[in-house]
Each structure stands twice: as C-alpha cells, then as structure tokens.
Scaffold this active site. Structure first.
Site, PDB file in Angstrom:
ATOM      1  N   GLY A  55       0.852  -1.190   0.000  1.00 34.95           N
ATOM      2  CA  GLY A  55       0.000   0.000   0.000  1.00 34.95           C
ATOM      3  C   GLY A  55       0.879   1.228   0.000  1.00 34.95           C
ATOM      4  O   GLY A  55       2.077   1.136   0.281  1.00 34.95           O
ATOM      5  N   CYS A  82       5.345  -6.164   1.598  1.00 34.52           N
ATOM      6  CA  CYS A  82       5.681  -4.745   1.543  1.00 34.52           C
ATOM      7  C   CYS A  82       5.018  -3.968   2.693  1.00 34.52           C
ATOM      8  O   CYS A  82       5.374  -4.176   3.833  1.00 34.52           O
ATOM      9  CB  CYS A  82       5.346  -4.173   0.167  1.00 34.52           C
ATOM     10  SG  CYS A  82       6.230  -2.661  -0.159  1.00 34.52           S
ATOM     11  N   TYR A  83       4.025  -3.107   2.406  1.00 35.23           N
ATOM     12  CA  TYR A  83       3.357  -2.421   3.527  1.00 35.23           C
ATOM     13  C   TYR A  83       2.820  -3.445   4.522  1.00 35.23           C
ATOM     14  O   TYR A  83       2.883  -3.248   5.743  1.00 35.23           O
ATOM     15  CB  TYR A  83       2.198  -1.547   3.002  1.00 35.23           C
ATOM     16  CG  TYR A  83       1.437  -0.844   4.113  1.00 35.23           C
ATOM     17  CD1 TYR A  83       1.907   0.339   4.635  1.00 35.23           C
ATOM     18  CD2 TYR A  83       0.260  -1.391   4.634  1.00 35.23           C
ATOM     19  CE1 TYR A  83       1.232   0.980   5.672  1.00 35.23           C
ATOM     20  CE2 TYR A  83      -0.423  -0.762   5.663  1.00 35.23           C
ATOM     21  CZ  TYR A  83       0.073   0.424   6.176  1.00 35.23           C
ATOM     22  OH  TYR A  83      -0.598   1.054   7.194  1.00 35.23           O
ATOM     23  N   HIS A 172       7.980  -7.832  -3.552  1.00 39.53           N
ATOM     24  CA  HIS A 172       6.701  -8.283  -4.099  1.00 39.53           C
ATOM     25  C   HIS A 172       6.857  -9.650  -4.768  1.00 39.53           C
ATOM     26  O   HIS A 172       7.242  -9.717  -5.927  1.00 39.53           O
ATOM     27  CB  HIS A 172       6.178  -7.263  -5.116  1.00 39.53           C
ATOM     28  CG  HIS A 172       5.710  -5.998  -4.472  1.00 39.53           C
ATOM     29  ND1 HIS A 172       4.437  -5.835  -4.005  1.00 39.53           N
ATOM     30  CD2 HIS A 172       6.376  -4.850  -4.175  1.00 39.53           C
ATOM     31  CE1 HIS A 172       4.309  -4.643  -3.460  1.00 39.53           C
ATOM     32  NE2 HIS A 172       5.479  -4.015  -3.543  1.00 39.53           N
ATOM     33  N   GLU A 174       4.613 -11.463  -5.891  1.00 36.84           N
ATOM     34  CA  GLU A 174       3.561 -11.690  -6.882  1.00 36.84           C
ATOM     35  C   GLU A 174       3.928 -11.191  -8.279  1.00 36.84           C
ATOM     36  O   GLU A 174       3.284 -11.563  -9.250  1.00 36.84           O
ATOM     37  CB  GLU A 174       2.248 -11.032  -6.416  1.00 36.84           C
ATOM     38  CG  GLU A 174       2.220  -9.502  -6.412  1.00 36.84           C
ATOM     39  CD  GLU A 174       2.853  -8.872  -5.164  1.00 36.84           C
ATOM     40  OE1 GLU A 174       3.618  -9.566  -4.471  1.00 36.84           O
ATOM     41  OE2 GLU A 174       2.597  -7.679  -4.912  1.00 36.84           O
ATOM     42  N   ASP A 230     -12.275 -11.735 -25.061  1.00 40.02           N
ATOM     43  CA  ASP A 230     -12.958 -11.395 -23.815  1.00 40.02           C
ATOM     44  C   ASP A 230     -14.478 -11.407 -23.975  1.00 40.02           C
ATOM     45  O   ASP A 230     -15.185 -12.039 -23.192  1.00 40.02           O
ATOM     46  CB  ASP A 230     -12.517 -10.005 -23.312  1.00 40.02           C
ATOM     47  CG  ASP A 230     -11.012  -9.916 -23.168  1.00 40.02           C
ATOM     48  OD1 ASP A 230     -10.372 -10.979 -23.095  1.00 40.02           O
ATOM     49  OD2 ASP A 230     -10.482  -8.787 -23.145  1.00 40.02           O
ATOM     50  N   SER A 231     -14.959 -10.703 -24.988  1.00 40.60           N
ATOM     51  CA  SER A 231     -16.420 -10.636 -25.097  1.00 40.60           C
ATOM     52  C   SER A 231     -16.984 -11.988 -25.528  1.00 40.60           C
ATOM     53  O   SER A 231     -18.106 -12.335 -25.152  1.00 40.60           O
ATOM     54  CB  SER A 231     -16.866  -9.514 -26.039  1.00 40.60           C
ATOM     55  OG  SER A 231     -16.379  -9.720 -27.329  1.00 40.60           O
ATOM     56  N   LYS A 369      -5.861 -11.882 -18.700  1.00 40.50           N
ATOM     57  CA  LYS A 369      -6.107 -12.428 -20.042  1.00 40.50           C
ATOM     58  C   LYS A 369      -5.944 -13.946 -20.120  1.00 40.50           C
ATOM     59  O   LYS A 369      -6.776 -14.638 -20.695  1.00 40.50           O
ATOM     60  CB  LYS A 369      -5.132 -11.763 -21.025  1.00 40.50           C
ATOM     61  CG  LYS A 369      -5.492 -11.972 -22.466  1.00 40.50           C
ATOM     62  CD  LYS A 369      -6.451 -10.896 -22.872  1.00 40.50           C
ATOM     63  CE  LYS A 369      -7.067 -11.117 -24.209  1.00 40.50           C
ATOM     64  NZ  LYS A 369      -7.993 -10.006 -24.497  1.00 40.50           N
TER      65      LYS A 369
END
Ligand code: XMP
Length: 513
Positions: A55, A82-83, A172, A174, A230-231, A369
């Site tokens: 954050g 992190c935070y 991080h 991730e 996506d659609s 995606k």
C-alpha cells in the site's frame, strides 16, 4: 463442497489482484477484502490463511491503515507483503522508520539472499532477484521473529515467526520480476496454510454461472460482443447462465480489421444465441471527424457504443442488463482508486455518465487475459477463438494516429492484413501475443520510380507478454520483416516507409494511443 479459502486484505497496493491471481494459479480459492472488514466477518469466512497487501502509506503515519490487533491471536497464518510486512512488524512490537538516505530505500530489481531453512524459501536458490518498492525500513524486528532474507542495502528483507505462522517480505513475490516469487506464495499456501489445492477454473465457471443466474433472475440481457476473446468468453458464460434471455449485439463501427465484421457475423451467426449486427460506420466516423486527441477518441467511442446498445435494446423491448467483457487490466489502466489513469479503455473510463440500463455486469472483471482464455476453454470455445490476439474495442481508431478518415482506415486495413498474413505464412503466430500495424501521421520523403514521394510511414508493433500489464517487443526475424515491408510499400497506397517498434511496456504501451 466448500473450498478452502485465502483472504487477501487490501491496503491499497497496485498489485493486489495480481496476488489473488497467483493464489488462484496455485489452486487455492481466494478473495480480496478491504482492510476495514471487521475481524468477526473475516473469521466467519473461515480462511486457511491471510495475505496483507502492499500500500502507498507509511505505518508510522497518523491515519495509516491498521488492523484489529486481535487478528494476531486468531491462530490463522499471515503473510505480509511490503506495507503488509511493515504493518505486521509494527503491530507486533517492531519498529519501522523512513529509510535514511538511499541506503535502505529500494526500488526495482534487487539482488536478494535467502535463508532457505525458512518454509517460504525452502528448496529455492539462496540468491535471486526480487522486486522491491519501498521507502520504509524495518529497523527493529518484533520479538519471536527471525530475519530470513537480506539484500546488500537492507538487512531486513524478510522476517518470520514460524511458530505462529507469521511471515513478512519487503519485496513483491507476486510480480514476474521476482525470481521464484510464485513458488514462495505456493510455499506459504501449502507448507504454512496446509492448502489441499482444491480449486480449479471449472469451479470458477460453475460459481460464476450460479452467481450470474441469481443476479439476472428473469431479466433480459444485452451483451456487447466484439468477436474478440474477452467478449466471446463473456458471451459463452452468459449463454450458459441465462440462455435465451441473452442477446449478443455486435457493433460494426467501421473501425474493424479487413473482413472482420463479416467474419464475426459468420462465426456467431452459427451459435445458438440471439445475435444482432448493428452497422454503425457512418455514425462513428462522423462523430470522430476532426478529432485527434486519443482520450477524446476513446470517450466518443465509449459513448457511441452505449448509444447504439441502447437503441438496439429498445428494438428488443425491455432490457435490464448490459454485459461487457471487461477484464482486470482494462480496469486498472483506466484508473481505480489510487491507481493512475493510463488510458481510458472504451468499456471502463470511456463510458458516458448516464447509461440507460439497470446495471452493467462485467463477469470477467477480476480475471487476467490468460485466465480468460482458460475459462473459454472450460466453456468449450474453439481453440482458434480462445487464442485470438486481443483487439481493442476502439479498433483502428487508436491505430490511426491523429485524424481518422475512411481513406486512412483503408490504407491501414491493408497494411495490417499484409503483416498478419506474412506472420501466418512464417508460422510465427505462437511466438507473439499481439501484432498489428499502425498508421502514423509522420510523412517523409522517399523515392519511387525515379520520382520524389512524400507519404505516410506505417509502424509495425508486436509484443510478447503474459498479462499485457508489461510486455516485451518481439524479435521478429529480419527476413520476415523485410517481406512485410516490401509488400506494404508495393501494395498499400500512400506508404513509402515501414518502421518497427522496438519499445517494451513500460515505458511504452501496447497500443500507440
Ligand atoms: P495498452 O495499450 O494499454 O494495451 O498497453 C493493453 C491491452 O489492452 C488493449 N486495449 C484495449 N482493449 N479497449 C479494449 O477492449 C480499449 O480501449 C483498449 N485499449 C487498449 C490493447 O490492445 C492490449 O491488448
């Protein structure tokens, strides 16, 4: 059957959904909750572990986000990132201060050294690159904690209290830049939280369908279909959920690639869904005439899309919901909360203030995606559709730099077709995630048939990426680029120069506008 669950407590960091995605990738169900969620509510969800995110704040600042200290007596394992790491340290009696000078402040890729006896780092190399982004520093580690990673600048990069199952990392894990970061998260889940790995994309599909059915009830739904991944995935999901209550509307705004409108109509005409093609080229081109500023183009397109959908909805009769295939990177780049606006995706920041539908539903809003592609496969969509390269909703409007005219669109359509055709002939489609041509508004001098020319330059763009948040330019073999270039200047009118874009994202974006 209820799945094991991990909760990600959101302290406002930019990678929060990425953490959730990594947890899902490891086969564990995960939900992101605001840090303000009362402890009793968290307990009622019965998670096997909790992750505190990063954050923008400093824990010693007066109004910085905090947690109910009783969370540490609950007995549930906690990983602070992190935070989140600093909060863990601060809350349990450690001391966090602003890094003095540049010595302990770290940003970007950092060589890091791990103690591999800690469960997080077991069976991983003792040294590796991690992605840091912090200005604060853990000066004193709380009692009961050990230091389990350091960098050259900072002795306190990771801490743990294995007895209580508390872990904190300043970096991080991730993000892709952290070597073995996902493995560290996996270790937290499986070695510390004792996850069984009982969550799959099939479960996601089932629960999404259930939730969509509950939400829509007997209402009628209109889905904005572009024919892209996506659609199309959103359409397949909605079709499973509400069947005949769904109508897919494909707006042909005249900004599609060569023959694309007809191809979409042909493909979806065969589906067992209500399908409508709305031809709106005149409308879009007239609204876009003379507009050169990218954000203005995007807003106009976002607005006109909605107006066409509203008009189609009136023809159908009563329509309650509009469904869009918005995915997570569209949301984050259009700016949410504290995140900066990079560009207004036509389906997010480009939406007009007033929309004549009861609600807009975005069933893929939290997916990346490649997760959307996985879901598409789970729904039985054909591989060619699931693997289609993305095409932005505003279409060629954001690939004709500057003013849009029909003539420019036709030139671009041809150049783009040639590029894609040569990539297909060289069987290179699988080595790139998105590739296209852009008509720049740069004109330059050339020579053709002994005469001077003063014509446009086409730029070619191709990127390789896993999530479109960051991307590298593709190393296309020179002979392929050469064939593309020769064909474009010979076959497309008003082009005398072909450029290849060799910029990654960041600092560039995938699209030019
Ligand atoms: P950028 O240019 O933001 O692109 O790096 C990242 C990905 O998003 C696509 N893109 C869009 N997709 N509506 C969309 O549906 C939009 O307004 C939009 N703008 C960019 C882009 O093609 C790439 O895949």
């Amino acid at each position: 059957m209820a799945h094991q669950k991990v909760l990600v407590l959101d302290f406002g960091g930019q990678y929060n959904q990425l953490i959730a995605r990594r947890v899902r990738e490891c086969g564990v169900y995960c939900e992101v909750k605001p840090y303000t969620t009362p402890l009793d509510n968290l307990k009622a969800m019965d998670p096997i572990g909790i992750i505190f995110t990063g954050g923008p704040n400093s824990v010693y600042a007066p109004n910085s986000p905090r947690v109910d200290l009783a969370i540490f007596d609950w007995g549930v394992p906690i990983l602070g990132i992190c935070y989140g790491c600093q909060l863990l340290a601060h809350s349990l009696g450690g001391k966090v201060t602003a890094a003095q000078g540049d010595s302990a402040r770290e940003y970007g890729k950092t060589e890091t050294f791990y103690d591999t006896s800690c469960k997080l780092f077991q069976n991983l190399p003792v040294e590796g690159v991690s992605w840091m982004s912090h200005g604060d520093y853990m000066e004193k580690v709380p009692e009961g904690f050990s230091l389990v990673a350091h960098s050259k600048a900072c002795p306190n990069v990771a801490i743990c209290d294995e007895k209580r199952g508390f872990y904190g990392v300043q970096f991080h894990p991730e993000v892709n830049h952290t070597e073995n970061g996902t493995e560290m998260i996996r270790s937290f889940l499986y070695k510390v939280c004792k996850a069984k790995g009982d969550w799959t994309m099939e479960d996601y599909k089932e629960s999404a369908i259930r939730l969509l059915r509950e939400k829509v009830g007997s209402g009628r739904v209109l889905l904005a279909l572009s024919g892209g991944v996506d659609s199309s995935v959103a359409a397949a999901l909605m079709a499973e959920a509400v069947g005949n209550q769904l109508t897919c509307v494909f707006v042909d705004h005249g900004l599609m690639r060569l023959h694309e409108g007809d191809e979409v109509e042909e493909a979806f005409g065969k589906w067992k869904v209500n399908f409508v093609r709305a031809n709106a080229e005149e409308l879009f081109l007239s609204k876009l005439a003379g507009i050169t500023e990218p954000e203005q183009k995007r807003k106009i397109i976002g607005e006109e899309f909605i107006r066409v959908f509203e008009a189609e909805a009136k023809k159908i009769g009563r329509v309650d919901y509009l469904v869009q295939g918005t995915i997570y990177p569209d949301v984050i780049e259009s700016g949410t909360g504290d995140a900066a606006v990079i560009k207004s995706h036509h389906n997010v920041g480009g939406l007009p203030a007033h929309v004549d539908f009861r609600e807009i539903i975005e069933p893929l809003r939290l997916l990346f995606k490649d997760e959307v592609r996985q879901l598409g496969r789970e729904l039985g969509l054909p591989e060619y559709l699931v693997r289609r390269q993305p095409f932005p909703g505003p279409g060629l409007a954001i690939r004709v730099i500057g003013e849009i005219t029909r003539e420019k669109l036709d030139i671009l359509r041809l150049a783009d077709f040639i590029f894609r055709d040569e990539i297909a002939k060289a069987h290179l489609e699988d080595s790139m995630d998105q590739y296209f041509a852009v008509l720049t508004n740069l004109r330059s001098v050339g020579v053709m048939g002994d005469g001077r020319t003063y014509e446009y330059a086409i730029a070619l763009r191709s990127v390789t990426t896993s999530d479109f948040m960051t991307a590298d330019w593709t190393r296309i073999p020179y002979d392929v680029l050469d064939r593309v270039s020769v064909r474009i200047v010979n076959e497309a009118p008003h082009i005398n120069r072909v450029l290849y874009d060799i910029t990654s994202k960041p600092p560039a974006t995938v699209e030019f506008e």
